[in-house]
Write a protein that holds these residues in place. Structure first.
Motif, mmCIF file in Angstrom:
data_model
loop_
_atom_site.group_PDB
_atom_site.id
_atom_site.type_symbol
_atom_site.label_atom_id
_atom_site.label_comp_id
_atom_site.label_asym_id
_atom_site.label_seq_id
_atom_site.Cartn_x
_atom_site.Cartn_y
_atom_site.Cartn_z
ATOM 1 N N ALA A 30 0.818 -1.214 0.000
ATOM 2 C CA ALA A 30 0.000 0.000 0.000
ATOM 3 C C ALA A 30 0.847 1.256 0.000
ATOM 4 O O ALA A 30 0.338 2.339 -0.233
ATOM 5 N N ALA A 31 2.142 1.125 0.290
ATOM 6 C CA ALA A 31 3.042 2.275 0.321
ATOM 7 C C ALA A 31 4.450 1.793 0.009
ATOM 8 O O ALA A 31 4.758 0.601 0.138
ATOM 9 N N VAL A 32 5.302 2.716 -0.393
ATOM 10 C CA VAL A 32 6.653 2.360 -0.819
ATOM 11 C C VAL A 32 7.658 3.297 -0.164
ATOM 12 O O VAL A 32 7.472 4.519 -0.164
ATOM 13 N N CYS A 33 8.717 2.720 0.396
ATOM 14 C CA CYS A 33 9.867 3.494 0.873
ATOM 15 C C CYS A 33 11.070 3.133 0.018
ATOM 16 O O CYS A 33 11.294 1.960 -0.305
ATOM 17 N N LEU A 34 11.849 4.139 -0.359
ATOM 18 C CA LEU A 34 13.013 3.960 -1.218
ATOM 19 C C LEU A 34 14.214 4.642 -0.582
ATOM 20 O O LEU A 34 14.088 5.738 -0.020
ATOM 21 N N TYR A 35 15.375 3.995 -0.696
ATOM 22 C CA TYR A 35 16.594 4.580 -0.102
ATOM 23 C C TYR A 35 17.805 4.131 -0.902
ATOM 24 O O TYR A 35 17.912 2.978 -1.305
ATOM 25 N N ASP A 36 18.694 5.073 -1.128
ATOM 26 C CA ASP A 36 19.976 4.760 -1.758
ATOM 27 C C ASP A 36 21.020 5.656 -1.114
ATOM 28 O O ASP A 36 20.825 6.874 -1.003
ATOM 29 N N ALA A 37 22.120 5.056 -0.704
ATOM 30 C CA ALA A 37 23.161 5.810 0.005
ATOM 31 C C ALA A 37 23.826 6.863 -0.880
ATOM 32 O O ALA A 37 24.482 7.774 -0.365
ATOM 33 N N GLN A 38 23.653 6.745 -2.213
ATOM 34 C CA GLN A 38 24.288 7.698 -3.125
ATOM 35 C C GLN A 38 23.348 8.816 -3.550
ATOM 36 O O GLN A 38 23.760 9.705 -4.297
ATOM 37 N N TRP A 39 22.114 8.786 -3.111
ATOM 38 C CA TRP A 39 21.161 9.801 -3.558
ATOM 39 C C TRP A 39 21.425 11.154 -2.902
ATOM 40 O O TRP A 39 22.021 11.242 -1.823
ATOM 41 N N HIS A 40 20.927 12.212 -3.555
ATOM 42 C CA HIS A 40 21.095 13.581 -3.067
ATOM 43 C C HIS A 40 19.856 13.967 -2.264
ATOM 44 O O HIS A 40 18.731 13.837 -2.755
ATOM 45 N N PRO A 41 20.027 14.478 -1.037
ATOM 46 C CA PRO A 41 18.856 14.795 -0.206
ATOM 47 C C PRO A 41 17.980 15.911 -0.770
ATOM 48 O O PRO A 41 16.799 16.010 -0.438
ATOM 49 N N GLY A 42 18.546 16.740 -1.634
ATOM 50 C CA GLY A 42 17.761 17.826 -2.196
ATOM 51 C C GLY A 42 16.823 17.410 -3.307
ATOM 52 O O GLY A 42 15.972 18.192 -3.726
ATOM 53 N N VAL A 43 16.947 16.177 -3.788
ATOM 54 C CA VAL A 43 16.163 15.744 -4.947
ATOM 55 C C VAL A 43 15.211 14.603 -4.593
ATOM 56 O O VAL A 43 14.387 14.201 -5.403
ATOM 57 N N VAL A 44 15.281 14.091 -3.360
ATOM 58 C CA VAL A 44 14.436 12.944 -3.015
ATOM 59 C C VAL A 44 12.945 13.285 -3.087
ATOM 60 O O VAL A 44 12.122 12.419 -3.395
ATOM 61 N N GLY A 45 12.579 14.541 -2.845
ATOM 62 C CA GLY A 45 11.176 14.925 -2.949
ATOM 63 C C GLY A 45 10.656 14.775 -4.367
ATOM 64 O O GLY A 45 9.518 14.341 -4.585
ATOM 65 N N LEU A 46 11.498 15.123 -5.346
ATOM 66 C CA LEU A 46 11.097 14.978 -6.740
ATOM 67 C C LEU A 46 10.988 13.511 -7.129
ATOM 68 O O LEU A 46 10.092 13.120 -7.887
ATOM 69 N N VAL A 47 11.903 12.682 -6.623
ATOM 70 C CA VAL A 47 11.831 11.249 -6.894
ATOM 71 C C VAL A 47 10.565 10.664 -6.271
ATOM 72 O O VAL A 47 9.844 9.880 -6.908
ATOM 73 N N ALA A 48 10.274 11.051 -5.035
ATOM 74 C CA ALA A 48 9.054 10.564 -4.382
ATOM 75 C C ALA A 48 7.817 10.970 -5.180
ATOM 76 O O ALA A 48 6.881 10.184 -5.348
ATOM 77 N N SER A 49 7.809 12.189 -5.687
ATOM 78 C CA SER A 49 6.668 12.673 -6.461
ATOM 79 C C SER A 49 6.507 11.884 -7.754
ATOM 80 O O SER A 49 5.395 11.464 -8.119
ATOM 81 N N LYS A 50 7.618 11.673 -8.462
ATOM 82 C CA LYS A 50 7.561 10.915 -9.712
ATOM 83 C C LYS A 50 7.067 9.492 -9.473
ATOM 84 O O LYS A 50 6.219 8.966 -10.210
ATOM 85 N N MET A 51 7.601 8.837 -8.451
ATOM 86 C CA MET A 51 7.225 7.449 -8.187
ATOM 87 C C MET A 51 5.796 7.358 -7.671
ATOM 88 O O MET A 51 5.075 6.399 -7.958
ATOM 89 N N LYS A 52 5.353 8.351 -6.924
ATOM 90 C CA LYS A 52 3.957 8.381 -6.480
ATOM 91 C C LYS A 52 3.019 8.444 -7.674
ATOM 92 O O LYS A 52 1.987 7.746 -7.718
ATOM 93 N N GLU A 53 3.369 9.252 -8.658
ATOM 94 C CA GLU A 53 2.538 9.360 -9.852
ATOM 95 C C GLU A 53 2.508 8.043 -10.618
ATOM 96 O O GLU A 53 1.454 7.626 -11.121
#
Length: 571
Positions: free
Chosen positions: A353-376
């Motif tokens: 029903a929900a998804v959590c995603l994490y990568d040690a190499q990701w940039h904290p300033g862009v995770v909101g955009l990734v969450a938005s894209k994947m939510k869509e």
């Protein structure tokens, strides 16, 4: 895991009192969005809610009035997103217009200070020797930072729109329409809207005190900034917010906006004279936001505060370059998120029903955009995490939700059940942020998914594409397309019109590797259409049922229109 979208038509009753000059098409669209009069559908500034019911204004006005008359140093503390940047610019410009002689601004650096007014930022602000801090678009959750400021003897005014926690911070005054019991009728003001209302109340107080010879400065000159921050923050466009946004758009279309916004419109290659809320959301706001995501939002705020057009153009060009870098980083992170999901067994993912995603190499300033894209793509609440900084064992997460699942309340529920998992969180119904220790991530992901599983029904997990029905053959023209464009502002809670119907595919070709250019046949007409991201390696069928927007085709000019396809399926 991608769910099949369901195309449904909006239900509405053709009711209300409309002027004879309003087209039947717009009457139908406004009625479907709950409007029953032209004042509700196209609200003007005369319809704006008065500040009177907004709680905390008396205390806020007293602080600001005393600071202005006492020539005290006011520091407006912004935030590193578009709402926070525009709110900071509105605060600085508005206070100066109202007579403040000593106004500075500051904004946290995402990688250095973390979110909002933190103790680390307070320590850095000490060099400015402020006497009054004014937080914009944050503060309601900044307990430690406000306590640190108060310990230094500074006064603190919080202006915010986020939901409060169980306890309020120790500020001298708080203005937030979402405080418990606050009587202000609209709970969906953006942070920039709250600051604008504070200035309205302050001007009225100063006028009553005889500070001006007439009505005082014209604060409507700030509405271009209010419009951009409101649209960018994706708050629902109720009648009050639409009045603010529409007035701001009128200023921008007339070339009367701040030179910074004019430069951003120019560099994003939009036509200022035809600017829409969608142009703000997809072109202007991302370039301003990019500074706070990858660099330092102080550059974006400087763009909004300068009155030098040449300087504004230089900054806008830099922001455009940063935005291009942001898009590349976002695409890489989104591709990695897709691959991570592809490695998970499909049955489990479909059930999730929900998804959590994490990568040690990701940039904290862009995770909101990734969450938005994947939510869509998934039609599931998504939280994307990254290290707070390279090598850090603290994670920062950004959450995006779907209708029917209040993401901030969900985080509060997880925090109440598992007090050791989340260090801090905040937000509202559709978006939120949080931080935690890296070792807590697996347990949090399980707890969050369990919370979503208990709340979200199969009906809520079904992605719906809502249509305003069919257009008749006589409505596929430039006049209809322009009336749709100009009939807004459209946005959250007042969605942009889209229609559906069955069409013959006369011809098609691939452009830009991923997009489909189509010529569609309908009732003897030949209609140009484009489906962004529609090329999946297979030829489209001979007949399609599509959901689409009707837009003027400014590239071809003249009377040309095009259909922008948002969903397609075999007829």
């Amino acid at each position: 895991m991608r769910p099949q979208a369901r195309l449904r038509r909006r239900e509405y009753e053709q009711a209300g009192q409309w002027p004879e000059t309003l087209s039947p098409l717009l009457r139908r669209l406004y009625a479907a969005r709950g409007a029953t009069s032209i004042d509700q559908a196209q609200p003007r500034l005369a319809n704006l809610l008065a500040p009177d019911d907004l709680g905390g204004l008396d205390a806020a006005v007293a602080l600001l009035s005393a600071a202005i008359t006492g020539d005290r140093h006011i520091v407006v503390v912004g935030d590193f997103d578009c709402d926070g940047a525009t709110a900071c610019a509105v605060g600085v410009r508005g206070l100066r217009m109202l007579g403040a002689q000593r106004v500075s601004h500051a904004v946290p650096n995402r990688m250095v200070h973390g979110y909002g007014l933190s103790p680390a930022l307070v320590e850095e602000l000490a060099a400015l020797q402020p006497e009054l801090l004014v937080t914009v678009d944050h503060g309601i959750a900044c307990h430690a930072g406000i306590a640190a400021a108060k310990a230094r003897g500074w006064q603190v005014l919080v202006t915010d729109h986020h939901l409060p926690g169980e306890h309020l911070p120790p500020a001298d005054a708080i203005v937030d329409p979402n405080l418990h019991g606050d009587p202000f009728p609209s709970k969906v003001l953006a942070g920039v809207g709250v600051m604008f209302y504070v200035l309205l109340a302050l001007r009225r107080h100063m006028r009553e005190q005889g500070a001006f010879s007439g009505q005082g400065p014209d604060l409507t000159t700030l509405l271009d900034l209010v419009a951009v921050g409101t649209v960018a923050d994706l708050v629902p466009l109720d009648a009050n917010n639409r009045a603010l946004v529409a007035a701001g758009l009128r200023r921008l279309r007339a070339g009367q906006g701040s030179v910074g916004l004019r430069a951003l419109i120019e560099v994003s290659q939009r036509d200022a004279g035809r600017l829409t809320a969608a142009d703000i959301g997809y072109a202007v706001a991302p370039r301003l936001n990019a500074a706070g995501r990858l660099e330092d939002m102080s550059l974006g705020i400087e763009c909004l505060l300068t009155d030098d057009l040449a300087r504004a153009r230089d900054i806008a060009a830099t922001l455009n370059e940063i935005n291009s870098e942001r898009r590349a980083v976002q695409q890489q992170m989104t591709d990695e998120a897709e691959l991570a999901l592809a490695r998970v067994p499909s049955p489990d993912q479909v059930a999730a029903a929900a998804v959590c995603l994490y990568d040690a190499q990701w940039h904290p300033g862009v995770v909101g955009l990734v969450a938005s894209k994947m939510k869509e793509r998934l039609h599931r609440p998504v939280i994307a995490f990254a290290p707070a900084e390279p090598g850090s064992d603290t994670l920062r997460g950004s959450a995006r939700s779907i209708p029917g699942f209040h993401i901030r309340d969900a985080l509060a529920d997880v925090a109440a059940r598992h007090p050791d998992l989340i260090e801090r969180f905040g937000g509202h119904a559709m978006a939120a942020g949080l931080s935690m220790r890296a070792e807590a991530y697996p347990a949090f992901a399980r707890a969050f998914e369990q919370c979503a599983q208990a709340t979200l029904t199969p009906e809520l997990l079904q992605a719906d594409i809502l249509s305003d029905g069919e257009l008749g053959a006589a409505e596929f023209n430039r006049a209809s397309a322009e009336s749709l464009r100009d009939g807004g502002p459209w946005g959250q809670g007042f969605p942009e019109p889209q229609f559906d119907g069955e069409f013959d595919v006369v011809s098609w070709r691939v452009v830009g590797e991923r997009h489909l250019k189509l010529v569609l046949g309908f009732a003897g007409l030949r209609l140009n259409a484009i489906e962004f991201g529609g090329w999946l390696g297979n030829a489209p069928p001979d007949r399609l049922r599509i959901a689409y927007r009707l837009e003027p085709d400014d590239y071809r000019g003249g009377d040309a229109v095009q259909l922008v396809v948002v969903h397609s399926e075999p007829a």
